[in-house]
Write a protein that holds these residues in place. Structure first.
Motif, mmCIF file in Angstrom:
data_model
loop_
_atom_site.group_PDB
_atom_site.id
_atom_site.type_symbol
_atom_site.label_atom_id
_atom_site.label_comp_id
_atom_site.label_asym_id
_atom_site.label_seq_id
_atom_site.Cartn_x
_atom_site.Cartn_y
_atom_site.Cartn_z
ATOM 1 N N MET A 1 -0.652 4.016 8.158
ATOM 2 C CA MET A 1 -0.909 4.052 6.752
ATOM 3 C C MET A 1 -1.766 5.838 6.643
ATOM 4 N N LEU B 1 -6.761 -3.232 6.119
ATOM 5 C CA LEU B 1 -5.415 -3.365 6.977
ATOM 6 C C LEU B 1 -5.841 -3.730 8.349
ATOM 7 N N MET C 1 0.753 -1.198 -0.079
ATOM 8 C CA MET C 1 -0.045 0.009 -0.018
ATOM 9 C C MET C 1 0.740 1.248 0.089
ATOM 10 N N GLU C 2 2.005 1.502 0.594
ATOM 11 C CA GLU C 2 2.869 2.471 0.732
ATOM 12 C C GLU C 2 3.246 2.639 -0.486
ATOM 13 N N LYS D 1 1.837 1.853 -3.407
ATOM 14 C CA LYS D 1 0.726 2.472 -4.505
ATOM 15 C C LYS D 1 0.568 4.024 -4.194
ATOM 16 N N ILE D 2 0.767 4.332 -2.748
ATOM 17 C CA ILE D 2 0.654 5.811 -2.408
ATOM 18 C C ILE D 2 1.768 6.604 -2.841
ATOM 19 N N LEU E 1 -8.055 5.006 -2.291
ATOM 20 C CA LEU E 1 -7.098 4.240 -1.380
ATOM 21 C C LEU E 1 -7.374 4.295 -0.144
ATOM 22 N N GLY F 1 -9.528 1.479 1.271
ATOM 23 C CA GLY F 1 -8.778 0.204 1.320
ATOM 24 C C GLY F 1 -8.197 0.100 2.541
ATOM 25 N N MET F 2 -7.958 1.064 3.351
ATOM 26 C CA MET F 2 -7.364 0.916 4.714
ATOM 27 C C MET F 2 -8.349 0.027 5.530
ATOM 28 N N ARG G 1 -3.044 0.716 10.468
ATOM 29 C CA ARG G 1 -3.905 1.635 10.087
ATOM 30 C C ARG G 1 -3.603 2.984 10.686
#
Ligand SMILES: [Zn+2]
Length: 337
Positions: free
Chosen positions: A57, A49, A1-2, A4-5, A42, A45-46, A54
């Motif tokens: 992110m 997690l 995910m990181e 993606k960001i 995005l 999508g958390m 959480r």
């Protein structure tokens, strides 16, 4: 995910710098930061997690959002300024004086005529401009100048044919006025007149202003009063007026009127030809015959009339040496007034 960001941030940054207008930038903003934009997606999508991940992110997303917000603000300001500058440049109007197309002004004759008319109107005179093409009757007969009268030789007239002519004096308008107005009456008639006279000091076309006052008990004193006010108004408060006996068919008695020379105050100079006086007009008490022709009873009413050349007054006021200069339309000459 990181990852993606990081990827979204990178893409967004590139699109921000590529945006070339405020509306393009707004579209990028909606795409990434809008309610259903990529960053918001995005965030959704958390939920997937783990609870301990959480907050971490969340912090990373918020940092990315904050960074993008400031990039949007910076780019938005720059675009706004350049678009404003471009619009101002496109709409620019030069309001400074255009030296290549100077503004015109009144011809000295028109300006003097306007001042003369204003003066008499302020004293209650009515204004009438008669026709420039006249009949023999209005130009001569009704003004006590019958055919064969020697006074006709004083004015070399342009005859057009039959009884039609170019008026040689604005006095013709007085007759027309008296046909339609009964005393008490006060009128002036400014306008162009024509004479077959063309040399250094005469122009075949020039301008006159005639004045007429008819009422009970009008005398030479009234005439002198009006002309004195007139002379003081145009040539200065010190100006003196003198009458000299003269002859005109339409006035009896008739006078030539002089004013004291405003240049030399009576000592004698080039303008007054050394006499200290300048002849400015002819005047007199309206001839009884003229009144009777216009159906005004000369036993009940009297009147005075005066007439002068507007050109002559303009020349005296401006110190113009001869009349022809007024008609040559030389811009270098006209610019001086
Ligand atoms: Zn003088």
């Amino acid at each position: 995910m990181e990852e993606k960001i990081a990827k979204l941030t990178e893409n967004c940054t590139a699109e921000i710098s590529a945006a070339d207008s405020e509306s393009a930038l707004y579209a990028v903003r909606v795409k990434y930061l809008g309610k259903s934009g990529l960053i918001s997606e995005l965030m959704k999508g958390m939920r997937e997690l783990s609870p301990e991940m959480r907050p971490l992110m969340g912090k990373i997303v918020n940092e990315a959002r904050g960074k993008l917000e400031s990039l949007f603000a910076e780019k938005g300001k720059a675009l706004h300024e350049s678009e404003l500058a471009a619009r101002l440049a496109a709409e620019k109007i030069d309001i400074t004086i255009d030296k290549a197309h100077p503004v015109g002004k009144l011809h000295p004759l028109s300006a003097v005529r306007k001042r003369l008319v204003d003066f008499f109107v302020s004293m209650g005179f009515d204004v009438m401009e008669g026709p420039e093409v006249e009949t023999d009757y209005y130009n001569f007969e009704a003004l006590n100048v019958p055919k064969d009268h020697p006074a006709r030789d004083m004015q070399d007239t342009f005859f057009i044919g039959g009884n039609t002519l170019l008026r040689s004096q604005t006095s013709a308008a007085q007759i027309r006025y008296m046909e339609n107005h009964k005393p008490p009456l006060k009128m002036i008639s400014p306008g162009r007149v024509f004479r077959n006279d063309d040399d250094a000091t005469h122009s075949p076309v020039f301008h006159q202003l005639e004045g007429l006052v008819v009422d009970k008990g009008i005398t030479m004193c009234d005439l002198k009063g009006i002309l004195e006010s007139f002379a003081k108004h145009f040539f200065g408060q010190e100006t003196k007026v003198r009458f000299r006996p003269s002859y005109f068919p339409f006035t009896e008695p008739s006078v030539e009127v002089d004013v004291s020379c405003a240049i030399c105050h009576g000592k004698g100079c080039r303008i007054c030809k050394g006499t200290g006086w300048i002849e400015i007009l002819g005047a007199g008490i309206v001839n009884r015959k003229v009144l009777r022709t216009c159906d005004i009873d000369p036993d009940e009413y009297t009147g005075f009339a005066f007439g002068f050349g507007i050109d002559r007054i303009a020349n005296i006021i401006h110190g113009i040496p001869h009349i022809k200069l007024l008609y040559e339309n030389d811009i270098r000459f006209l610019k001086q007034f």
